[in-house]
Design an enzyme around this catalytic site. Structure first.
Site, PDB file in Angstrom:
ATOM      1  N   SER A 265       0.827  -1.202   0.000  1.00  3.33           N
ATOM      2  CA  SER A 265       0.000   0.000   0.000  1.00  3.33           C
ATOM      3  C   SER A 265       0.862   1.252   0.000  1.00  3.33           C
ATOM      4  CB  SER A 265      -0.898   0.005   1.245  1.00  3.33           C
ATOM      5  OG  SER A 265      -1.526   1.262   1.419  1.00  3.33           O
TER       6      SER A 265
ATOM      7  N   TYR B 203      -2.279  -0.264  10.056  1.00  6.49           N
ATOM      8  CA  TYR B 203      -2.482  -0.830   8.721  1.00  6.49           C
ATOM      9  C   TYR B 203      -1.200  -0.713   7.895  1.00  6.49           C
ATOM     10  CZ  TYR B 203      -3.943  -1.093   3.843  1.00  6.49           C
ATOM     11  OH  TYR B 203      -4.028  -1.411   2.515  1.00  6.49           O
TER      12      TYR B 203
END
Length: 359
Positions: free
Chosen positions: A151, A176
């Site tokens: 990501s 995350y």
């Protein structure tokens, strides 16, 4: 009102045709009922590959959307669905024992920056334990190439723009992001120790038809057509590198048959964080064109024919003011160039959104 059938969007926006492979693969796609996994599965099937799709169909967002995506994919006889949880060791062992894969594309994970502030253990189980199970499965059957979702969030506190895969990413600002950075490190250890070719895919704000309802563009559209205000963080002083879904799947397909082999000139004295002597690489997959949030909202207003009511709010924990992908390495290695302007991509999304939700 949401449509109950799986047809909306398929007639509106068919996936781009992929070049047919001379040697079709059997490919495991995890997160196959998710946004990227759905589009990628369709593209791989269209190219003549056999796809085994894995998903646990959790309720992070409305499972009806996942089931509608899945119904489209299951219409192709080359697709087989397996319902399983990545963190379930026995279930994952069974998947890898029962089927040998030519490629594995691991897109399944617990997504969302803000949700990681509320449910951190969900990210530990899915993104760390689940990823370890994927690595072990690929190691056991000597998978020729593992591609996995990372990501843009890994860049965290890095303020140098554009973000390059050669930048240091040791300061994540959300759990995350930390799990995604951890995935890259775990993959490197398996590449180094076991020779497992691993390619990390740092996605930048992927959008399009059949997208995720927790993403800003989808939440904005839902609120605007319902006459509700939208939450605009950092008082609108944000930029995002929005990447259309077909550009993302094109990049993945281009990388599929390009497993990393390791760079013999890689230096441990001046290490390049994007490569290694081991068969391991990470790439940015972005549009290389950041757009101010206010401009993005303006485009959505024009496409929806609705004036947004804006509720200006401060920056949220775990968020960053700007994202901007340097995709030079991807262009150099596989000839990737993003091809979808934001207004075109959002137009495709809005047409799908209006039909799917019957607004």
């Amino acid at each position: 009102m949401r449509a109950t059938g799986p047809s909306p969007g398929r007639a509106i926006m068919a996936p781009m045709s992929a070049p047919r492979s001379a040697a079709p693969h059997r490919i495991l796609v995890t997160g196959a009922a998710g946004f990227v996994g759905h589009h990628l599965s369709l593209k791989l099937l269209d190219a003549g590959h056999e796809v085994v799709g894995l998903d646990n169909l959790n309720d992070y967002y409305d499972p009806a959307l996942k089931l509608a995506r899945l119904a489209l994919t299951q219409a192709n006889p080359g697709f087989r669905f397996v319902k399983a949880n990545l963190a379930d060791r026995e279930a994952m062992d069974s998947v890898f024992r029962s089927t040998r894969f030519d490629r594995v594309v691991h897109l399944g994970a617990q997504a969302g920056v803000r949700y990681s502030l509320e449910k951190p253990l969900e990210y530990i189980h899915s993104n760390l334990v689940g990823f370890a199970h994927m690595l072990e499965g690929c190691r056991a059957q000597k998978t020729p190439h593992l591609l996995y979702a990372s990501s843009s969030s890994v860049y965290g506190a890095n303020e140098k723009l554009p973000w390059s895969a050669t930048d240091n990413v040791d300061h994540p600002v959300s759990l995350y992001a930390a799990t995604k950075k951890s995935n890259e490190l775990m993959a490197h250890s398996y590449a180094h120790l076991y020779g497992l070719p691993c390619t990390g895919l740092r996605f930048f704000t992927v959008y399009g038809p059949w997208g995720r309802p927790d993403m800003a563009y989808y939440k904005f559209a839902q609120a605007m057509v319902a006459g509700r205000p939208i939450d605009v963080y950092n008082h609108g002083r944000m930029q995002r590198d929005f990447t259309y879904i077909d550009d993302v799947t094109d990049a993945i397909v281009r990388l599929l048959d390009r497993p990393p082999t390791g760079d013999p000139d890689w230096s441990g004295i001046q290490p390049d964080p994007s490569s290694s002597r081991a068969p391991w690489r990470v790439y940015n997959i972005g549009n290389h064109s950041p757009v101010p949030l206010t401009e993005f909202i303006g485009i959505l207003e024009r496409l929806l024919g609705v004036q947004a009511q804006k509720r200006m709010l401060p920056m949220q924990p775990g968020d960053v003011p700007a994202t901007y992908a340097d995709v030079a390495a991807l262009q150099r290695d596989v000839g990737f160039a993003p091809a979808t302007p934001l207004e075109t991509g959002l137009g495709h999304f809005v047409r799908w959104f209006r039909e799917y939700h019957r607004t």
